[in-house]
Design a protein around this motif. Structure first.
Motif, PDB file in Angstrom:
ATOM      1  N   LEU A 500     -29.260  26.604   1.630  1.00 41.21           N
ATOM      2  CA  LEU A 500     -29.558  24.983   1.407  1.00 41.21           C
ATOM      3  C   LEU A 500     -28.466  24.121   1.981  1.00 41.21           C
ATOM      4  CD1 LEU A 500     -31.502  25.292  -2.030  1.00 41.21           C
ATOM      5  CD2 LEU A 500     -32.641  24.900   0.336  1.00 41.21           C
ATOM      6  N   TYR A 501     -27.197  24.488   1.667  1.00 39.63           N
ATOM      7  CA  TYR A 501     -26.169  23.631   1.848  1.00 39.63           C
ATOM      8  C   TYR A 501     -26.164  23.666   3.416  1.00 39.63           C
ATOM      9  CZ  TYR A 501     -21.262  22.092   2.908  1.00 39.63           C
ATOM     10  OH  TYR A 501     -20.275  21.730   3.354  1.00 39.63           O
ATOM     11  N   LEU A 502     -26.272  24.482   4.308  1.00 39.16           N
ATOM     12  CA  LEU A 502     -25.951  24.643   5.637  1.00 39.16           C
ATOM     13  C   LEU A 502     -27.270  24.091   6.243  1.00 39.16           C
ATOM     14  CD1 LEU A 502     -24.886  28.519   6.275  1.00 39.16           C
ATOM     15  CD2 LEU A 502     -23.609  26.414   6.194  1.00 39.16           C
ATOM     16  N   ASP A 503     -28.346  24.006   5.494  1.00 39.29           N
ATOM     17  CA  ASP A 503     -29.644  23.356   6.246  1.00 39.29           C
ATOM     18  C   ASP A 503     -29.388  21.971   5.921  1.00 39.29           C
ATOM     19  OD1 ASP A 503     -32.463  23.605   6.928  1.00 39.29           O
ATOM     20  OD2 ASP A 503     -32.541  22.379   4.991  1.00 39.29           O
ATOM     21  N   ARG A 504     -28.679  21.355   4.847  1.00 36.43           N
ATOM     22  CA  ARG A 504     -28.537  20.038   4.658  1.00 36.43           C
ATOM     23  C   ARG A 504     -27.441  19.574   5.477  1.00 36.43           C
ATOM     24  NH1 ARG A 504     -29.909  16.961   0.412  1.00 36.43           N
ATOM     25  NH2 ARG A 504     -28.457  14.944  -0.066  1.00 36.43           N
ATOM     26  N   GLN A 505     -26.440  20.368   5.879  1.00 36.21           N
ATOM     27  CA  GLN A 505     -25.491  19.983   6.898  1.00 36.21           C
ATOM     28  C   GLN A 505     -26.046  19.812   8.508  1.00 36.21           C
ATOM     29  OE1 GLN A 505     -23.311  18.956   4.431  1.00 36.21           O
ATOM     30  NE2 GLN A 505     -21.999  19.139   5.968  1.00 36.21           N
ATOM     31  N   LYS A 506     -26.987  20.761   8.557  1.00 35.97           N
ATOM     32  CA  LYS A 506     -27.713  20.780   9.948  1.00 35.97           C
ATOM     33  C   LYS A 506     -28.747  19.379   9.897  1.00 35.97           C
ATOM     34  CE  LYS A 506     -29.297  22.319  13.718  1.00 35.97           C
ATOM     35  NZ  LYS A 506     -30.400  21.358  14.014  1.00 35.97           N
ATOM     36  N   LEU A 507     -29.047  18.992   8.809  1.00 35.17           N
ATOM     37  CA  LEU A 507     -30.063  17.941   8.797  1.00 35.17           C
ATOM     38  C   LEU A 507     -29.292  16.697   9.050  1.00 35.17           C
ATOM     39  CD1 LEU A 507     -33.009  17.450   8.601  1.00 35.17           C
ATOM     40  CD2 LEU A 507     -32.815  16.810   6.104  1.00 35.17           C
ATOM     41  N   LYS A 508     -27.971  16.491   8.328  1.00 33.02           N
ATOM     42  CA  LYS A 508     -27.232  15.492   8.717  1.00 33.02           C
ATOM     43  C   LYS A 508     -26.654  15.321  10.166  1.00 33.02           C
ATOM     44  CE  LYS A 508     -24.828  15.222   4.111  1.00 33.02           C
ATOM     45  NZ  LYS A 508     -23.704  15.275   3.338  1.00 33.02           N
ATOM     46  N   SER A 509     -26.423  16.546  10.714  1.00 38.04           N
ATOM     47  CA  SER A 509     -25.944  16.401  12.301  1.00 38.04           C
ATOM     48  C   SER A 509     -27.304  15.965  13.149  1.00 38.04           C
ATOM     49  CB  SER A 509     -25.662  17.675  12.673  1.00 38.04           C
ATOM     50  OG  SER A 509     -25.376  17.794  14.073  1.00 38.04           O
ATOM     51  N   ASP A 510     -28.462  16.253  12.549  1.00 36.96           N
ATOM     52  CA  ASP A 510     -29.728  15.930  13.292  1.00 36.96           C
ATOM     53  C   ASP A 510     -30.053  14.450  13.118  1.00 36.96           C
ATOM     54  OD1 ASP A 510     -30.181  18.643  14.242  1.00 36.96           O
ATOM     55  OD2 ASP A 510     -31.466  19.028  12.830  1.00 36.96           O
ATOM     56  N   LEU A 511     -29.895  13.902  11.978  1.00 36.35           N
ATOM     57  CA  LEU A 511     -29.818  12.334  11.658  1.00 36.35           C
ATOM     58  C   LEU A 511     -28.825  11.460  12.454  1.00 36.35           C
ATOM     59  CD1 LEU A 511     -31.154  10.048  10.035  1.00 36.35           C
ATOM     60  CD2 LEU A 511     -29.554  10.456   8.271  1.00 36.35           C
ATOM     61  N   ARG A 512     -27.726  12.039  12.522  1.00 33.36           N
ATOM     62  CA  ARG A 512     -26.771  11.359  13.390  1.00 33.36           C
ATOM     63  C   ARG A 512     -27.216  11.352  14.809  1.00 33.36           C
ATOM     64  NH1 ARG A 512     -23.015   7.751  12.842  1.00 33.36           N
ATOM     65  NH2 ARG A 512     -24.501   6.997  14.440  1.00 33.36           N
ATOM     66  N   GLU A 513     -27.566  12.456  15.259  1.00 39.37           N
ATOM     67  CA  GLU A 513     -28.191  12.410  16.523  1.00 39.37           C
ATOM     68  C   GLU A 513     -29.334  11.521  16.978  1.00 39.37           C
ATOM     69  OE1 GLU A 513     -30.090  15.730  19.698  1.00 39.37           O
ATOM     70  OE2 GLU A 513     -29.045  16.349  18.016  1.00 39.37           O
ATOM     71  N   ALA A 514     -30.120  11.488  15.778  1.00 40.81           N
ATOM     72  CA  ALA A 514     -31.380  10.558  15.874  1.00 40.81           C
ATOM     73  C   ALA A 514     -30.951   9.302  15.941  1.00 40.81           C
ATOM     74  CB  ALA A 514     -32.260  11.017  14.615  1.00 40.81           C
TER      75      ALA A 514
END
Length: 768
Positions: A500-514
């Motif tokens: 879940l942590y890795l998934d959350r970090q990935k989602l943060k990266s995607d938000l930054r990209e968005a």
């Protein structure tokens, strides 16, 4: 003028020369006796009474000179000036010349009158013998040498020349080299002594300066011979080591000096031996410097320099202040200044040391403790009370973990614990949960009592392959799970949390990209008049459609944005787009944009909103800004100033989610508000829950008394709407009962549709 002439001499040197004339008085007595005996023998040989008169004269002169010398003994020589010294020189010369005139007269009388060979030989012999004292005794006065030589030898020369005998005349001439030699010898002695006096003065001056420098230097100094005996010790050395008078230390062995310190309770016996061992290594060149703690209040640093002909010079200084400063700096570097607990870096060192002491692998534990609702303490009681509460919490943490764990303050209101020793996993888990349980409860700080709970996350691992960073990440994940689901509880790390942590970090990266690619969109939920006939305002809502996950809930990505510190970027995107879209709507429709707490921490938001309105051409009256009560908890005065400035520009200010904060009613009067948006929690079940409906009506009445416009959120059913309209609880209604969030173009279509329906609605009302 020559340097040896008294007029050119320094006063102290001149005084030393004149003083030498008054010394060695026994030679005067011996001379007087020899003269008296000689003249008595001549009288016995010649029966001439002249020689008895010479005896009497010699005695009288000696007595007079003795009296003068005794007077000189009682003179304050330090008070004598040049003239005073010259007076005493003249007194001496007067007596000496009287004596030599008597001798010279006796010689001339014996040559010219007595003409007795014995008388001549005796008188001339004693006179020439006396001339030796002119060099040895009277060198201190150049005038005395001249006068004594002439007064003694002059009558002899005159007597020899008066005989009118060629050989006697040649003998008289031979007296001239004798006289000159006497002068030269006296001058040489005087020059030699003058140089020595000057050298002695210079040596004395240098010695005095050296002594002043030595005894006023801030360092202690021992000069030792090859046998470690003290040759020189300065005052500072005696003060630092409490050794008393420095003169007593000369030729004492260094060991004995330190033993003296032991006897006088300066050092303990064992400590003295240890000091001697360290100094021995220093003097042998094994060490270049040695820091020696003599006591808790005295630290001396020694350095040694070997002398060319054997022996050592020890120099040492008091570095107690430096050592204390270094300890204080080390304390500041290693420990948290507020709580006194180890800080993050020192905690890592302690953990590493604890693991190195383990003899075999076994279970270890890592726990993160977070003080629940600590922010509320700071907001309501102030940061001073909050800091005091943290100190009290830290004290309890020290007590409960002293025998089981290493505790440290991580940051803010977070603490960490490392459990290095355990027999088995179950026992370790019990101990960790016991610490968590003991940390909950009441705390007294600054006169207040706080009932605090602790959110905890922990992980249990093996000491083999240990990595502190990994354990901390896992414990943080467990803590995050606790905060999300069971605030105040204690959660163990599970493997799923890592995913879940890795998934959350990935989602943060995607938000930054968005955000970088402008992939966020805006939806608008209308706010209707209570009868639903017209849209007055639309709330702008951020939307994010992930390329793989599809739509991501604002609850999720707004929280991520706050953690990333990019929520203000989203606000800027929303403001620009909302103002552009509002320009495409009917002129009576306003747009409402939410501001976060981060937005209101910086007054730059005022300039940005002003620039956006100018850029888009939107009338400030058509822009509503919504703030939540959480925005007001930190820096309330600054937030109030920013809102007042925005309102002064014609912008409408609304408080959103009213009723969900800590002290809602206090903000209604304190803040520059135009609209109050009542949270959906007040609307839920208002038909069934009379108490809830009374609370809603009371809030509405209070707000209207304050001149505020009322928007009720979350109206979802016709029944709720009917009750709200029946009691006229709202000026505007927002909720699914009228419309869900929609794109900007749909607002235009909906406004057109409502405008077309409005005339028929009015006719039906007139018919009715």
């Amino acid at each position: 003028m020559k340097a040896t002439e008294q007029g050119a001499l320094p006063t102290d040197v001149y005084l030393s020369f004149v003083s030498s004339l008054y010394e060695y008085r026994q030679t005067l007595l011996i001379g007087m006796l020899s003269h008296v005996v000689t003249f008595s023998l001549v009288f016995a040989k010649t029966s001439d009474p002249f020689y008895l008169a010479c005896c009497a004269a010699v005695i009288v002169i000696w007595l007079g000179r003795s009296v003068g010398m005794r007077r000189f003994d009682h003179v304050d020589r330090s008070a004598l000036d040049f003239n005073g010294i010259r007076m005493w020189e003249n007194r001496y010369n007067a007596g000496a010349v009287c004596a030599t005139i008597t001798l010279g007269s006796a010689c001339g009388y014996s040559i010219l009158v007595s003409r007795d060979a014995f008388a001549e030989l005796a008188c001339i012999s004693v006179t020439l013998a006396t001339m030796v004292s002119v060099v040895g005794r009277n060198y201190g006065s150049a005038r005395a040498v001249v006068m004594l030589t002439f007064s003694a030898c002059g009558p002899i020369v005159i007597g020899l020349l008066a005989l009118l005998d060629g050989f006697m005349a040649l003998l008289a001439l031979l007296m001239v080299p004798f006289i000159l030699t006497t002068w030269s010898m006296a001058t040489g002695v005087r020059e030699f002594l003058h140089k020595n006096v000057k050298a002695a003065r210079e040596i004395s001056t240098i010695a005095a300066r050296f002594d002043v420098a030595l005894n006023n230097m801030p360092h202690g100094l021992f000069m030792l011979d090859s046998g470690n005996r003290i040759l020189v010790a300065n005052r500072r050395a005696c003060e630092l080591l409490n050794l008393g008078d420095q003169a007593r230390l000369k030729d004492c062995h260094l060991d004995a000096v330190l033993r003296y310190g032991v006897r006088h309770t300066f050092l303990e016996q064992d400590r003295a031996k240890q000091v001697l061992r360290q100094l021995d290594q220093l003097m042998k060149g094994v060490q270049s410097r040695a820091l020696i703690p003599f006591s808790d209040d005295l630290f001396l640093e020694f350095s040694a320099s070997r002398r060319a002909h054997g022996g050592v010079v020890l120099i040492f200084e008091d570095v107690t202040a430096r050592v204390r400063a270094e300890k204080k700096i080390l304390q500041m570097v290693r420990f948290d200044t507020l709580t006194g607990l180890p800080n993050r870096d020192y905690f890592a060192d302690l953990v590493s040391n604890a693991l190195s002491e383990r003899t075999q692998a076994g279970p270890i534990g890592f726990m993160v403790l977070d003080v629940a609702e600590f922010k509320h303490v700071n907001d309501t009681k102030g940061h001073v009370v909050g800091d005091r509460l943290l100190c009290v919490i830290a004290e309890r943490l020290k007590k409960v973990s002293i025998d089981t764990a290493i505790a440290a303050r991580l940051m803010g209101d977070e603490f960490v614990l490392f459990f290095p020793n355990a027999d088995n996993r179950d026992d370790l888990e019990d101990r960790m949960r016991a610490v968590h349980g003991q940390m909950r409860g009441s705390y007294n700080a600054s006169g207040f009592t706080f009932n605090m709970s602790m959110s905890a996350g922990y992980v249990i691992s093996s000491s083999s392959g240990f990595r502190l960073e990994d354990l901390q990440i896992k414990a943080d994940l467990a803590l995050f799970e606790t905060k999300s689901r069971n605030k105040g509880g204690c959660t163990a790390f599970e493997a799923e949390m890592d995913a879940l942590y890795l998934d959350r970090q990935k989602l943060k990266s995607d938000l930054r990209e968005a955000l970088d690619n402008d992939n966020l969109s805006v939806a608008y939920q209308p706010m209707f008049l209570p009868d639903g006939t017209r849209i007055e305002c639309c709330e702008a809502l951020a939307r994010w459609t992930h390329r793989e996950r599809g739509p991501v809930s604002p609850v999720v990505f707004i929280q991520l944005a706050e953690e990333m510190g990019v929520v203000s970027e989203i606000t800027h995107i929303m403001l620009r787009q909302a103002c552009r879209d509002c320009m495409t709507w009917p002129s009576h429709v306003a747009v409402s944009v939410n501001l976060s707490a981060l937005d209101l921490r910086n007054s730059d938001i005022v300039a940005f909103i002003t620039d956006t309105l100018t850029e888009t051409g939107l009338d400030p009256a058509r822009l509503h800004l919504e703030v939540t009560e959480s925005c007001l908890l930190e820096e309330a005065v600054k937030v109030q100033t920013i809102l007042q400035e925005l309102r002064a520009r014609g912008i409408t200010i609304a408080i959103d989610d009213f009723g969900t904060g800590y002290s809602s009613l206090s903000y209604l009067d304190a803040l520059p508000l135009d609209i109050i948006k009542i949270d959906r929690s007040f609307v839920r079940n208002i038909r069934e829950d009379a108490r809830r409906f009374k609370l809603l009506r009371g809030t509405v009445n209070l707000s209207r008394e304050l001149g505020l416009k009322i928007v009720i959120e979350g109206v979802e059913t016709e029944d709720q709407l009917a009750l709200i309209n029946e009691f006229k609880c709202a000026d505007l209604v927002q909720g699914y009962v009228f419309a869900a969030p929609m794109p900007s173009f749909s607002i235009v279509d909906l406004c057109d549709t409502l405008a077309k329906k409005r005339p028929s609605t009015k006719r039906r009302r007139r018919t009715a």
